[in-house]
Write an enzyme that holds these catalytic residues in place. Structure first.
Site, short mmCIF file in Angstrom:
data_model
loop_
_atom_site.label_atom_id
_atom_site.label_comp_id
_atom_site.label_asym_id
_atom_site.label_seq_id
_atom_site.Cartn_x
_atom_site.Cartn_y
_atom_site.Cartn_z
N ARG A 1 29.77 -36.93 -26.89
CA ARG A 1 30.99 -37.59 -27.32
C ARG A 1 31.99 -37.74 -26.18
O ARG A 1 32.46 -36.75 -25.60
CB ARG A 1 31.64 -36.82 -28.47
CG ARG A 1 32.82 -37.59 -29.07
CD ARG A 1 33.54 -36.82 -30.16
NE ARG A 1 34.66 -37.61 -30.67
CZ ARG A 1 35.83 -37.74 -30.04
NH1 ARG A 1 36.04 -37.11 -28.90
NH2 ARG A 1 36.78 -38.51 -30.55
N LYS B 1 32.94 -58.63 -35.15
CA LYS B 1 32.43 -58.11 -36.43
C LYS B 1 31.98 -56.67 -36.23
O LYS B 1 30.80 -56.36 -36.07
CB LYS B 1 31.30 -59.00 -36.95
CG LYS B 1 31.04 -58.83 -38.45
CD LYS B 1 30.23 -59.98 -39.00
CE LYS B 1 29.69 -59.73 -40.39
NZ LYS B 1 30.68 -59.57 -41.43
C1 LIG Z 1 36.70 -59.89 -42.54
C2 LIG Z 1 35.73 -60.96 -42.92
N1 LIG Z 1 36.12 -62.24 -42.88
C3 LIG Z 1 35.29 -63.24 -43.22
C4 LIG Z 1 33.98 -62.98 -43.65
C5 LIG Z 1 33.08 -64.11 -44.03
O1 LIG Z 1 32.15 -64.36 -43.00
P1 LIG Z 1 30.73 -65.01 -43.29
O2 LIG Z 1 30.97 -66.31 -43.98
O3 LIG Z 1 30.14 -65.19 -41.94
O4 LIG Z 1 29.97 -64.05 -44.15
C6 LIG Z 1 33.53 -61.65 -43.69
C7 LIG Z 1 32.16 -61.35 -44.11
O5 LIG Z 1 31.74 -60.24 -44.19
C8 LIG Z 1 34.42 -60.62 -43.31
O6 LIG Z 1 34.04 -59.32 -43.35
#
Ligand SMILES: Cc1ncc(COP(=O)(O)O)c(C=O)c1O
Length: 284
Positions: free
Chosen positions: A101, A145
């Site tokens: 860590r 993401k």
């Molecule tokens: C914060 C957020 N915004 C938008 C989306 C929609 O994205 P997508 O259409 O690629 O699933 C998601 C999908 O999980 C998300 O977590």
């Protein structure tokens, strides 16, 4: 229940037997990115777009992409083939890997690659939902993401406590997105969605709608949406890969328009469905 099979670091193994180290940086720091890729009627949907976004998230986090595009495509295809469901959700996660860590990652750490399939049927519906609004207290790189989703989890719990299914975030008076979906509004025949920025995820479903509606009536304006515009809209809907298009009929307890899924939603949904059924299921 039949155990499903997942992919972990080069091997397909029963999900119940898949193990990673407690020192995995995904577990310790949330130092990981992910994708959720839908499979409709046995065909993976928008795979290149999801893999491209995975690469963008990895690059932004400076996690080396552990696989070639061809390998990603092959593994996703094999995983789909190992599961009988026609509608599946392929979850892909890459963490920076296992190391002692330390906030500063060692350069030689090897990413952990994990993919699993879940049935999609229980999530798929266009039933209208109710939402609440809350100040967007997430970080400044919501375009990545990342699995660091505590703020989204807290927001979903907040919505549930108020009897709603989703939270729409407001930052400095402007709509950003929802906890796990993008936001569209319609007012006097004009459809709007917030522009891409570091403050929202570039949703694959959002981007597809913008593309499909380009040059049609209505087309989508990618413009900032104020909280007042949101609450006075004729129609509001959310988009995501797993839930597709979902109409919002109440915001903070007040009806949206006449409190039903509206005509523009129905039109846009039928354009999306037409695309999906005619050529949407892609294998590569
Ligand atoms: C914060 C957020 N915004 C938008 C989306 C929609 O994205 P997508 O259409 O690629 O699933 C998601 C999908 O999980 C998300 O977590």
């Amino acid at each position: 229940m039949v155990d499903s099979v997942c992919y972990l670091n080069g091997h397909f193994v029963p999900l119940s037997e898949a193990k990673i180290s407690v020192l995995d940086r995904g577990f310790i720091f949330g130092d990981a990115v992910y994708e959720v890729i839908p499979v409709f009627d046995g065909s993976v949907f928008r795979l290149p777009e999801h893999l491209k976004r995975l690469r963008t998230s990895l690059a932004a986090a400076a996690i080396p992409d552990p696989l070639s595009m061809h390998s990603w495509t092959t593994i996703v295809g094999e995983l789909i083939g190992l599961h009988r469901g026609h509608d599946q959700m392929i979850y892909v996660q890459v963490s920076r890997g296992v190391a002692a860590r330390d906030h500063m990652p060692r350069p030689d750490v090897k990413p952990t690659v994990f993919l699993m399939s879940s049935p999609l049927t229980w999530l798929r519906h266009s039933d209208p939902i109710t939402v609440v609004t809350t100040e967007d207290f997430r970080w400044g790189r919501c375009d990545i993401k990342t699995t660091s989703l505590l703020a989204s989890v807290m927001s979903r719990m907040h919505a549930a406590r108020l009897g709603s299914q989703e939270t729409i975030f407001i930052r400095s008076g402007l709509v950003t997105e929802a906890a796990a979906s993008n936001v569209f509004i319609a007012k006097s025949g004009v459809v709007k969605t917030p522009p891409l920025s570091h403050q929202i995820l570039a949703g694959v479903t959002r981007n597809l709608l913008v593309e499909l509606l380009d040059g049609t009536d209505p087309s989508v304006r990618e413009e900032p949406i104020s909280q007042i515009e949101l609450t006075s809209a004729d129609e509001v809907w959310l988009t995501s890969s797993s839930r597709e298009l979902v109409p919002v009929i109440r915001i903070d307890g007040k009806p949206v328009g006449d409190g039903l899924a509206g005509p523009l939603f129905q039109r846009v949904k039928s354009i999306y469905e037409f695309y999906k059924n005619s050529r949407g299921g892609e294998t590569e």
